[in-house]
Each structure stands twice: as C-alpha cells, then as structure tokens.
Design a protein around this motif. Structure first.
Motif, PDB file in Angstrom:
ATOM      1  N   ALA A  72       0.878  -1.332   0.132  1.00  0.00           N
ATOM      2  CA  ALA A  72      -0.157  -0.032   0.193  1.00  0.00           C
ATOM      3  C   ALA A  72       0.810   1.318   0.024  1.00  0.00           C
ATOM      4  CB  ALA A  72      -0.901   0.104   1.366  1.00  0.00           C
ATOM      5  N   SER A  73       1.894   1.157   0.686  1.00  0.00           N
ATOM      6  CA  SER A  73       3.039   2.386   0.758  1.00  0.00           C
ATOM      7  C   SER A  73       3.510   2.558  -0.631  1.00  0.00           C
ATOM      8  CB  SER A  73       4.053   2.036   1.601  1.00  0.00           C
ATOM      9  OG  SER A  73       4.943   3.010   1.535  1.00  0.00           O
ATOM     10  N   ALA A  74       3.848   1.568  -1.292  1.00  0.00           N
ATOM     11  CA  ALA A  74       4.533   1.493  -2.827  1.00  0.00           C
ATOM     12  C   ALA A  74       3.544   2.314  -3.531  1.00  0.00           C
ATOM     13  CB  ALA A  74       5.013   0.312  -3.104  1.00  0.00           C
ATOM     14  N   TYR A  75       2.312   1.815  -3.554  1.00  0.00           N
ATOM     15  CA  TYR A  75       0.930   2.409  -4.198  1.00  0.00           C
ATOM     16  C   TYR A  75       0.868   3.839  -4.086  1.00  0.00           C
ATOM     17  CZ  TYR A  75      -3.551   2.563  -6.089  1.00  0.00           C
ATOM     18  OH  TYR A  75      -4.722   2.772  -6.906  1.00  0.00           O
ATOM     19  N   LYS A  76       0.850   4.212  -2.704  1.00  0.00           N
ATOM     20  CA  LYS A  76       0.643   5.569  -2.480  1.00  0.00           C
ATOM     21  C   LYS A  76       1.741   6.441  -3.101  1.00  0.00           C
ATOM     22  CE  LYS A  76      -3.238   5.052  -0.019  1.00  0.00           C
ATOM     23  NZ  LYS A  76      -4.595   5.711  -0.356  1.00  0.00           N
ATOM     24  N   GLN A  77       3.022   5.905  -2.882  1.00  0.00           N
ATOM     25  CA  GLN A  77       3.955   6.727  -3.171  1.00  0.00           C
ATOM     26  C   GLN A  77       4.170   6.984  -4.790  1.00  0.00           C
ATOM     27  OE1 GLN A  77       8.033   6.030  -1.317  1.00  0.00           O
ATOM     28  NE2 GLN A  77       6.837   4.347  -0.499  1.00  0.00           N
ATOM     29  N   SER A  78       3.476   6.146  -5.489  1.00  0.00           N
ATOM     30  CA  SER A  78       3.667   6.151  -6.966  1.00  0.00           C
ATOM     31  C   SER A  78       2.469   7.122  -7.631  1.00  0.00           C
ATOM     32  CB  SER A  78       3.674   4.771  -7.759  1.00  0.00           C
ATOM     33  OG  SER A  78       2.362   4.244  -7.357  1.00  0.00           O
ATOM     34  N   VAL A  79       1.760   7.725  -6.617  1.00  0.00           N
ATOM     35  CA  VAL A  79       0.510   8.495  -7.201  1.00  0.00           C
ATOM     36  C   VAL A  79       0.742   9.543  -8.134  1.00  0.00           C
ATOM     37  CG1 VAL A  79      -0.029   9.770  -5.231  1.00  0.00           C
ATOM     38  CG2 VAL A  79      -1.880   9.049  -6.673  1.00  0.00           C
ATOM     39  N   ARG A  80       1.902  10.158  -7.802  1.00  0.00           N
ATOM     40  CA  ARG A  80       1.931  11.547  -8.476  1.00  0.00           C
ATOM     41  C   ARG A  80       2.570  11.592  -9.836  1.00  0.00           C
ATOM     42  NH1 ARG A  80       6.221  15.443  -5.266  1.00  0.00           N
ATOM     43  NH2 ARG A  80       4.704  15.126  -3.833  1.00  0.00           N
ATOM     44  N   MET A  81       3.333  10.680 -10.096  1.00  0.00           N
ATOM     45  CA  MET A  81       3.897  10.490 -11.612  1.00  0.00           C
ATOM     46  C   MET A  81       3.420   9.443 -12.269  1.00  0.00           C
ATOM     47  SD  MET A  81       5.961  13.396 -11.683  1.00  0.00           S
ATOM     48  CE  MET A  81       6.825  12.870 -13.131  1.00  0.00           C
ATOM     49  N   LEU A  82       2.929   8.437 -11.650  1.00  0.00           N
ATOM     50  CA  LEU A  82       2.419   7.286 -12.245  1.00  0.00           C
ATOM     51  C   LEU A  82       1.234   6.808 -12.083  1.00  0.00           C
ATOM     52  CD1 LEU A  82       5.617   5.164 -11.583  1.00  0.00           C
ATOM     53  CD2 LEU A  82       5.247   6.308 -13.510  1.00  0.00           C
ATOM     54  N   GLU A  83       0.102   7.640 -11.779  1.00  0.00           N
ATOM     55  CA  GLU A  83      -1.058   7.479 -11.709  1.00  0.00           C
ATOM     56  C   GLU A  83      -1.834   6.403 -12.487  1.00  0.00           C
ATOM     57  OE1 GLU A  83      -5.240   9.975 -10.184  1.00  0.00           O
ATOM     58  OE2 GLU A  83      -3.389  10.942 -10.771  1.00  0.00           O
ATOM     59  N   HIS A  84      -1.389   6.708 -13.870  1.00  0.00           N
ATOM     60  CA  HIS A  84      -2.432   5.969 -14.877  1.00  0.00           C
ATOM     61  C   HIS A  84      -1.215   4.971 -15.471  1.00  0.00           C
ATOM     62  CE1 HIS A  84      -5.293   8.818 -14.563  1.00  0.00           C
ATOM     63  NE2 HIS A  84      -4.514   9.885 -14.731  1.00  0.00           N
ATOM     64  N   ASP A  85      -0.342   4.602 -14.854  1.00  0.00           N
ATOM     65  CA  ASP A  85       0.433   3.687 -15.235  1.00  0.00           C
ATOM     66  C   ASP A  85      -0.135   2.037 -15.000  1.00  0.00           C
ATOM     67  OD1 ASP A  85       2.974   1.365 -15.095  1.00  0.00           O
ATOM     68  OD2 ASP A  85       4.104   3.188 -15.728  1.00  0.00           O
TER      69      ASP A  85
END
Length: 349
Positions: free
Chosen positions: A310-323
C-alpha cells in the motif's frame, strides 16, 4: 601554433631544396597534411619508405576514409611487417568499415608481434564474434584477460561468449569478476544469472545425483555467496536466487529472497517516478505475493506486506497514476486482503 608550423615549413623546404629525401617529404606532409608530399616521398623511395605509407594511411584514418587507410597500411606493412601498432590501427580501420575478415587478419598479426596486447586480443575476439566463430572468440578473450584481468568490460564480453558456447562454469567466474572489478556500478546481468540457474534446473531434473550436477550446484552456490557479498541490490540476482530456493522446495527461502528482491527494486532512487523501475517493483511484489501464498503459515507476515504494498501504491500516485503497473499493484493489494485506499497515516498513529 600557426607561427611555429610556418617556421617549421620554411626549414623543411630549405632542406628539400638542398637535397630531396623521402623522410623530409614525409615531414612536410605531416606539417601540411598533404597527400602529394607522401606520394612524392613514396615515389622518391621507389616504394621502400614505409614511413610515407604509414603517415598517408594515418591521415586517411583521421579523415575516416578507412578503405584508403587500409590500402596505405598494407603497402607500409609489405615493406616492414614488424610494426604491431600499425597492424592494430589497420585492424581498427577494418572494424570501422565492418570488414571483419580483414580486421581478424590484422589483429592476428598484431598479437603475433605483441602477444601481451590485451586490447588487440579483445578486438580479435570481437571480429571472430562478427564472423560467427564464438569458440575462437573465447580463446582470444582468455588471452586478453591474462594481460588485463582488471577490465570488467573484457570480463563482461567473456561472460556472454561463455554463455553462447555453453561454458557455464567459466561464466560463473566471470559474473563474480565483473563485480570485483567494477564495484562502483555493481553490474550483474540478472538474465545471465537466471540462465545459469536454469541450467542447473535441467541438470537436476535429468540426473539429480550425478557428480556433474552436484559439482555444478556447488559452484552455483559459491557464485551466489560471492555476488551477494559484493552487492545486495541486484533485482535479477534475488530473482534467480529465489528460483533456486524453489527448486530446493525451500518455501521460506523463496519468501525471504523474494522479499530481498522487492527491497532491491526499491533501493534505486526515484523508483516511484520512473516507469521502468516501478515495473520492477511491481513484478517483485507479485513474486512476493506468490511466495506468501505458498507459505504454510502466511498470516504471520501478511499484515506488514499489505502495508508495504500500500505504501508503494501511495508513493507512485504523483507521477505514475495511470501507469498499468500501478493498476496491477492495486489488484495485488486486494488479492492479499488489503485496502489500496486505506489512510496509512491513520494506521501509523
């Protein structure tokens, strides 16, 4: 500078006025970068001045006219073949023009006269590779490494040729030697390490008790020990090491190594902003989830794993939201019973 060159030209012309010699015409050719001067020197020597052809060829080489350079070098070497540096340069000209047979011939002659020239051996190996002669290439790389054992690039070339011809034990030594000689970059090709584990998998399935299988496994274990003593941040190495534990039926080992793989993937700065690095993180997380589900008692570790994902998921939201990889990670969190939308700050409190 221009003033110095001008004075030098005056002196050389005065000497030529007094007495023409091939050498002075070559000197003038060097000053003026003049083909005519080298041609005059060659004619004056009646074809016996290798200096004229060497200099003429060097000028063509500098201009990237490699075909002409080779012609001049061959004329010079026909007069005086005991000139290893010129054989080397001709080999380079042939390489640049992709004349691999000519390149191999030149580098072969170079190492005949200068057998400790590691670069010439390595280039000869490269030519043989282009000529689809990997066994000869491997022999040449072995010679190169005798004289330059601290070159990780040569070890890397040696590694790939070893894999090509099936010299897997030598390839294991090369993997460690690359790391030993390039500690700053900590280069390990995970694909090669996984392939080496794959070789063991085939051996173990066909003849698990054979002496060759046991010997290979011992060397494989030594390679992993040596590699992990030098670096713990290679995603590919942990991937391969987990595969080895799976072959052994060591489920706890698979989980531990899969966890190390995830940590390695997250050790690279900016992984949460870089699509390729983030993909490595998600693949490692998926492997870790598989390992978790195979454990006899997964409940002991599932909660911290949910938090980590979940932490990895939250950390990636800014640049990779639609990855797409981020969508896979979301599904993975749900798969192990977590909530990707959970407020982690509340849990931390």
């Amino acid at each position: 500078n221009a003033e110095y060159m001008g004075r030098a030209e005056i002196i050389v012309r005065k000497r030529l006025a007094a007495a023409e010699t091939p050498f002075m015409h070559c000197v003038l050719g060097d000053l003026l970068e003049s083909e005519e001067c080298y041609a005059r020197a060659w004619a004056l020597s009646q074809g016996h001045s290798p200096r004229a052809q060497r200099s003429w060829g060097a000028m063509c080489f500098a201009r990237k006219d490699y075909a002409a350079a080779i012609e001049h070098f061959e004329l010079a070497l026909a007069v005086n073949p005991i000139f290893p540096a010129l054989w080397f340069t001709m080999g380079m000209a042939a390489m640049f023009s992709e004349r691999w047979d000519k390149s191999a011939e030149a580098f072969s002659r170079c190492v005949q006269y200068d057998p400790e020239n590691a670069e010439a051996w390595a280039n000869l190996a490269g030519a043989y590779q282009r000529m689809s002669e990997p066994r000869r290439a491997l022999t040449c790389l072995s010679e190169a490494l005798k004289h330059k054992r601290d070159s990780w690039r040569m070890w890397e070339n040696y590694l790939y040729v070893c894999m090509q011809v099936g010299e897997h034990l030598a390839a294991m030594r090369a993997v460690v030697s690359i790391l030993d000689n390039n500690k700053s970059e900590k280069r390990v090709d995970g694909r090669v390490v996984r392939a080496l584990v794959g070789v063991y998998a085939r051996m173990a399935s066909e003849a698990p008790e054979a002496r060759e299988t046991r010997f290979y496994r011992a060397r494989l274990d030594e390679m992993f020990d040596a590699v992990l003593a030098l670096t713990t941040t290679s995603v590919g190495v942990w991937h391969a090491y987990a595969s080895l534990a799976l072959l052994d039926g060591d489920l706890a080992g698979v989980y531990a190594r899969a966890l190390s793989r995830l940590r390695a993937a997250q050790s690279f700065a900016g992984w949460e902003h870089d699509a390729a690095k983030f993909a490595d993180v998600v693949e490692a997380a998926e492997a870790l989830a598989d390992a978790l589900e195979a454990l006899p008692s997964p409940d002991e570790v599932v909660i911290p794993l949910r938090l980590a994902f979940a932490s990895a998921y939250k950390q990636s939201v800014r640049m990779l939201e639609h990855d797409p990889a981020r969508a896979r990670l979301r599904q993975l969190i749900v798969r192990i019973g977590g909530d990707p939308d959970e407020d982690l700050s509340v849990r931390a409190d």
